[in-house]
Motif scaffolding. Structure first.
Motif, PDB file in Angstrom:
ATOM      1  N   GLY A 134       0.788  -1.221   0.000  1.00 28.47           N
ATOM      2  CA  GLY A 134       0.000   0.000   0.000  1.00 28.47           C
ATOM      3  C   GLY A 134       0.820   1.270   0.000  1.00 28.47           C
ATOM      4  N   ALA A 135       2.129   1.168   0.223  1.00 28.24           N
ATOM      5  CA  ALA A 135       2.982   2.356   0.266  1.00 28.24           C
ATOM      6  C   ALA A 135       3.268   2.866  -1.145  1.00 28.24           C
ATOM      7  CB  ALA A 135       4.290   2.052   0.988  1.00 28.24           C
ATOM      8  N   PRO A 136       3.493   4.172  -1.296  1.00 32.39           N
ATOM      9  CA  PRO A 136       3.714   4.739  -2.630  1.00 32.39           C
ATOM     10  C   PRO A 136       4.929   4.172  -3.350  1.00 32.39           C
ATOM     11  CG  PRO A 136       3.256   6.480  -1.031  1.00 32.39           C
ATOM     12  CD  PRO A 136       3.441   5.208  -0.244  1.00 32.39           C
ATOM     13  N   ASP A 137       5.967   3.759  -2.592  1.00 34.61           N
ATOM     14  CA  ASP A 137       7.177   3.270  -3.252  1.00 34.61           C
ATOM     15  C   ASP A 137       7.275   1.753  -3.288  1.00 34.61           C
ATOM     16  OD1 ASP A 137       7.517   2.966  -0.541  1.00 34.61           O
ATOM     17  OD2 ASP A 137       9.619   3.632  -0.510  1.00 34.61           O
ATOM     18  N   THR A 138       6.236   1.056  -2.861  1.00 35.58           N
ATOM     19  CA  THR A 138       6.260  -0.412  -2.911  1.00 35.58           C
ATOM     20  C   THR A 138       6.064  -0.873  -4.350  1.00 35.58           C
ATOM     21  OG1 THR A 138       5.518  -0.694  -0.645  1.00 35.58           O
ATOM     22  CG2 THR A 138       5.074  -2.503  -2.152  1.00 35.58           C
ATOM     23  N   GLN A 139       6.924  -1.792  -4.769  1.00 34.38           N
ATOM     24  CA  GLN A 139       6.910  -2.244  -6.161  1.00 34.38           C
ATOM     25  C   GLN A 139       6.197  -3.580  -6.308  1.00 34.38           C
ATOM     26  OE1 GLN A 139      10.507  -3.713  -8.600  1.00 34.38           O
ATOM     27  NE2 GLN A 139      10.262  -1.588  -9.246  1.00 34.38           N
ATOM     28  N   LEU A 140       5.315  -3.639  -7.297  1.00 40.89           N
ATOM     29  CA  LEU A 140       4.708  -4.887  -7.739  1.00 40.89           C
ATOM     30  C   LEU A 140       4.882  -4.959  -9.246  1.00 40.89           C
ATOM     31  CD1 LEU A 140       2.641  -3.745  -5.283  1.00 40.89           C
ATOM     32  CD2 LEU A 140       1.629  -5.987  -5.735  1.00 40.89           C
ATOM     33  N   VAL A 141       5.244  -6.146  -9.733  1.00 42.45           N
ATOM     34  CA  VAL A 141       5.391  -6.337 -11.177  1.00 42.45           C
ATOM     35  C   VAL A 141       4.366  -7.360 -11.641  1.00 42.45           C
ATOM     36  CG1 VAL A 141       7.820  -5.685 -11.212  1.00 42.45           C
ATOM     37  CG2 VAL A 141       7.205  -8.079 -10.834  1.00 42.45           C
ATOM     38  N   TYR A 142       3.867  -7.157 -12.862  1.00 47.91           N
ATOM     39  CA  TYR A 142       2.853  -8.040 -13.440  1.00 47.91           C
ATOM     40  C   TYR A 142       3.246  -8.420 -14.853  1.00 47.91           C
ATOM     41  CZ  TYR A 142      -0.166  -6.544  -9.601  1.00 47.91           C
ATOM     42  OH  TYR A 142      -0.686  -6.289  -8.354  1.00 47.91           O
ATOM     43  N   ALA A 143       2.702  -9.538 -15.316  1.00 51.90           N
ATOM     44  CA  ALA A 143       2.905  -9.987 -16.683  1.00 51.90           C
ATOM     45  C   ALA A 143       1.610 -10.601 -17.186  1.00 51.90           C
ATOM     46  CB  ALA A 143       4.034 -11.009 -16.754  1.00 51.90           C
ATOM     47  N   GLY A 144       1.423 -10.522 -18.500  1.00 49.16           N
ATOM     48  CA  GLY A 144       0.209 -11.063 -19.104  1.00 49.16           C
ATOM     49  C   GLY A 144      -0.430 -10.035 -20.015  1.00 49.16           C
ATOM     50  N   ASP A 145      -1.665 -10.297 -20.362  1.00 49.30           N
ATOM     51  CA  ASP A 145      -2.413  -9.455 -21.299  1.00 49.30           C
ATOM     52  C   ASP A 145      -2.402  -7.995 -20.850  1.00 49.30           C
ATOM     53  OD1 ASP A 145      -4.457  -8.120 -22.747  1.00 49.30           O
ATOM     54  OD2 ASP A 145      -5.439 -10.032 -23.139  1.00 49.30           O
ATOM     55  N   ARG A 146      -1.819  -7.114 -21.664  1.00 48.42           N
ATOM     56  CA  ARG A 146      -1.701  -5.709 -21.272  1.00 48.42           C
ATOM     57  C   ARG A 146      -3.066  -5.050 -21.113  1.00 48.42           C
ATOM     58  NH1 ARG A 146       1.834  -1.657 -20.836  1.00 48.42           N
ATOM     59  NH2 ARG A 146       3.600  -2.914 -21.522  1.00 48.42           N
ATOM     60  N   SER A 147      -4.028  -5.431 -21.953  1.00 43.69           N
ATOM     61  CA  SER A 147      -5.350  -4.801 -21.853  1.00 43.69           C
ATOM     62  C   SER A 147      -6.012  -5.139 -20.525  1.00 43.69           C
ATOM     63  CB  SER A 147      -6.245  -5.234 -23.021  1.00 43.69           C
ATOM     64  OG  SER A 147      -6.528  -6.630 -22.957  1.00 43.69           O
ATOM     65  N   VAL A 148      -5.769  -6.350 -20.023  1.00 46.40           N
ATOM     66  CA  VAL A 148      -6.314  -6.733 -18.716  1.00 46.40           C
ATOM     67  C   VAL A 148      -5.615  -5.936 -17.616  1.00 46.40           C
ATOM     68  CG1 VAL A 148      -6.607  -8.639 -17.087  1.00 46.40           C
ATOM     69  CG2 VAL A 148      -6.893  -9.038 -19.539  1.00 46.40           C
ATOM     70  N   PHE A 149      -4.298  -5.814 -17.735  1.00 45.76           N
ATOM     71  CA  PHE A 149      -3.559  -5.028 -16.746  1.00 45.76           C
ATOM     72  C   PHE A 149      -4.050  -3.585 -16.730  1.00 45.76           C
ATOM     73  CE2 PHE A 149      -0.082  -2.042 -15.889  1.00 45.76           C
ATOM     74  CZ  PHE A 149       0.225  -2.401 -14.578  1.00 45.76           C
ATOM     75  N   GLU A 150      -4.209  -2.991 -17.906  1.00 44.17           N
ATOM     76  CA  GLU A 150      -4.643  -1.598 -17.963  1.00 44.17           C
ATOM     77  C   GLU A 150      -6.044  -1.412 -17.400  1.00 44.17           C
ATOM     78  OE1 GLU A 150      -4.069  -0.593 -22.059  1.00 44.17           O
ATOM     79  OE2 GLU A 150      -1.898  -0.246 -21.804  1.00 44.17           O
ATOM     80  N   GLU A 151      -6.897  -2.405 -17.605  1.00 38.80           N
ATOM     81  CA  GLU A 151      -8.263  -2.324 -17.060  1.00 38.80           C
ATOM     82  C   GLU A 151      -8.239  -2.274 -15.536  1.00 38.80           C
ATOM     83  OE1 GLU A 151     -12.352  -5.032 -16.920  1.00 38.80           O
ATOM     84  OE2 GLU A 151     -10.832  -5.413 -18.464  1.00 38.80           O
ATOM     85  N   TYR A 152      -7.366  -3.085 -14.932  1.00 37.55           N
ATOM     86  CA  TYR A 152      -7.363  -3.191 -13.471  1.00 37.55           C
ATOM     87  C   TYR A 152      -6.204  -2.448 -12.807  1.00 37.55           C
ATOM     88  CZ  TYR A 152     -11.140  -6.559 -13.658  1.00 37.55           C
ATOM     89  OH  TYR A 152     -12.359  -7.155 -13.849  1.00 37.55           O
ATOM     90  N   GLU A 153      -5.406  -1.742 -13.597  1.00 39.31           N
ATOM     91  CA  GLU A 153      -4.249  -1.063 -13.008  1.00 39.31           C
ATOM     92  C   GLU A 153      -4.624  -0.116 -11.868  1.00 39.31           C
ATOM     93  OE1 GLU A 153      -0.421   1.731 -14.259  1.00 39.31           O
ATOM     94  OE2 GLU A 153      -1.901   1.158 -15.780  1.00 39.31           O
ATOM     95  N   PRO A 154      -5.692   0.702 -11.997  1.00 36.73           N
ATOM     96  CA  PRO A 154      -6.024   1.589 -10.874  1.00 36.73           C
ATOM     97  C   PRO A 154      -6.344   0.822  -9.588  1.00 36.73           C
ATOM     98  CG  PRO A 154      -7.180   2.264 -12.864  1.00 36.73           C
ATOM     99  CD  PRO A 154      -6.589   0.916 -13.146  1.00 36.73           C
ATOM    100  N   VAL A 155      -6.929  -0.356  -9.726  1.00 38.05           N
ATOM    101  CA  VAL A 155      -7.255  -1.166  -8.548  1.00 38.05           C
ATOM    102  C   VAL A 155      -5.977  -1.784  -7.973  1.00 38.05           C
ATOM    103  CG1 VAL A 155      -8.688  -3.040  -7.659  1.00 38.05           C
ATOM    104  CG2 VAL A 155      -9.476  -1.683  -9.620  1.00 38.05           C
ATOM    105  N   LEU A 156      -5.164  -2.350  -8.839  1.00 33.77           N
ATOM    106  CA  LEU A 156      -3.939  -3.006  -8.393  1.00 33.77           C
ATOM    107  C   LEU A 156      -2.939  -2.015  -7.810  1.00 33.77           C
ATOM    108  CD1 LEU A 156      -3.493  -5.446 -11.410  1.00 33.77           C
ATOM    109  CD2 LEU A 156      -4.298  -6.043  -9.111  1.00 33.77           C
ATOM    110  N   ARG A 157      -2.990  -0.777  -8.267  1.00 27.50           N
ATOM    111  CA  ARG A 157      -2.021   0.218  -7.812  1.00 27.50           C
ATOM    112  C   ARG A 157      -2.195   0.560  -6.337  1.00 27.50           C
ATOM    113  NH1 ARG A 157       1.698   3.031 -10.352  1.00 27.50           N
ATOM    114  NH2 ARG A 157       1.042   2.214 -12.364  1.00 27.50           N
ATOM    115  N   VAL A 158      -3.344   0.268  -5.746  1.00 27.70           N
ATOM    116  CA  VAL A 158      -3.509   0.550  -4.313  1.00 27.70           C
ATOM    117  C   VAL A 158      -2.607  -0.362  -3.474  1.00 27.70           C
ATOM    118  CG1 VAL A 158      -5.889   1.267  -4.720  1.00 27.70           C
ATOM    119  CG2 VAL A 158      -5.452  -1.022  -3.814  1.00 27.70           C
ATOM    120  N   LEU A 159      -2.095  -1.445  -4.086  1.00 27.71           N
ATOM    121  CA  LEU A 159      -1.199  -2.348  -3.355  1.00 27.71           C
ATOM    122  C   LEU A 159       0.221  -1.803  -3.294  1.00 27.71           C
ATOM    123  CD1 LEU A 159      -2.395  -5.738  -4.893  1.00 27.71           C
ATOM    124  CD2 LEU A 159      -3.195  -4.616  -2.796  1.00 27.71           C
TER     125      LEU A 159
END
Length: 298
Positions: A134-159
């Protein structure tokens, strides 16, 4: 409870697996205002999250059906598949994001399994400890369908504010997790080795910390140059040669033996240096050890 910013859609999320990391993920979604359903093999772990507003669903199929986004944080890919198997039908049309440990091969198999059930798939890795979720500088990396990532990026970014999509290949997050993670245990064992030397002299491990941090900062500063050498394959202009490491290794091993420490881990590391010297590489940059590692036992 914090109000989710208007730019961030309020998306229901199901979190599967409530170990320390899974619980931290669920808490971060809750803090951002997302409706959260949680499932865990041991239901008692859901209690603190229910107190924060989560819904505990003891049936895995019902838990999956509760949200369009399912985030699974179990120990390994096979554990994740086993937990989700009874919910196979419920996964159709949903997005499954896995944040567990495992190999690139395991990630590819997981992606295939999810797609065979009609689910969209993202694989990811949390590059920090649960307390940092949840911290601003905490890093999470993802792989897979970019359109799926972009759809959920605002939700995932809270992590974590440093949320990155590595590419379309489903195993890239697992690949980078293993590749980057390879640094951790050797670095920690090196610190523990040093701590044993220092504390045996009656000094504290804490006395090492400022110097160890400075050393790690130095290592971080030279990584870009070493990476350029590896990418170019040009090891002929070293600022630290393999020969320098060869010249110091006997003293390091002797110090460990004199102190009564287990030096096997050092001997194994220096075995790579010995192989490089045997290949005539002592004048090359230490980054040329990459080429030696490509040919184990040669």
């Amino acid at each position: 409870m914090p109000v989710t910013p208007a730019a961030t859609p309020v998306t229901p999320v199901t979190v599967v697996g409530l170990g320390s990391m899974g619980s931290a993920l669920a808490a971060a979604f809750l803090a951002a205002g997302h409706p959260v359903t949680v499932w865990n093999r041991s239901p008692a772990k859901a209690g603190p999250l229910v107190e924060q507003g989560a819904v505990h669903e003891p049936d895995i199929a019902a838990a999956v059906a509760a949200s369009p986004l399912v985030v699974a944080c179990l120990s390994r890919y096979d554990t994740t598949r086993a937990a989700l198997a009874p919910a196979g039908g419920a996964l159709r049309g949903r997005t499954l994001a896995t944040l567990n440990s495992g190999s690139p091969e395991g990630a590819r198999a997981m992606a295939e399994w999810a797609r065979s059930l009609g689910a969209r798939f993202l694989d990811g890795a949390v590059k920090n400890v649960p307390q940092a979720v949840g911290a601003p500088d905490t890093q999470l990396v993802y792989a897979g369908d970019r359109s799926v990532f972009e759809e959920y990026e605002p939700v995932l970014r809270v992590l974590g504010g440093d949320t990155i999509h590595l590419g379309e290949e489903s195993d890239l997050a697992a690949l980078y997790e293993v590749a980057v993670g390879a640094t951790l245990l050797p670095a920690l064992i090196g610190f523990f080795h040093g701590a044993a030397l220092v504390t045996d002299r009656g000094r504290t491990a804490a006395s090492m910390v400022p110097y160890s941090v400075k050393w790690l900062e130095m290592i971080a500063s030279i990584l870009p140059a070493l990476a350029d050498e590896i990418d170019s394959g040009d090891y002929a202009r070293p600022f630290s040669s393999i020969g320098v490491f060869r010249d110091g290794m006997d003293d390091d091993l002797a110090t460990a033996r004199t102190a009564g420490l287990d030096g096997d881990w050092l001997d194994s590391l220096y075995g790579v240096v010995r192989r490089a010297v045997a290949e005539g590489r002592e004048g090359q940059s230490v980054s040329a050890l990459t080429e030696v590692l490509r040919r184990p036992g040669s």
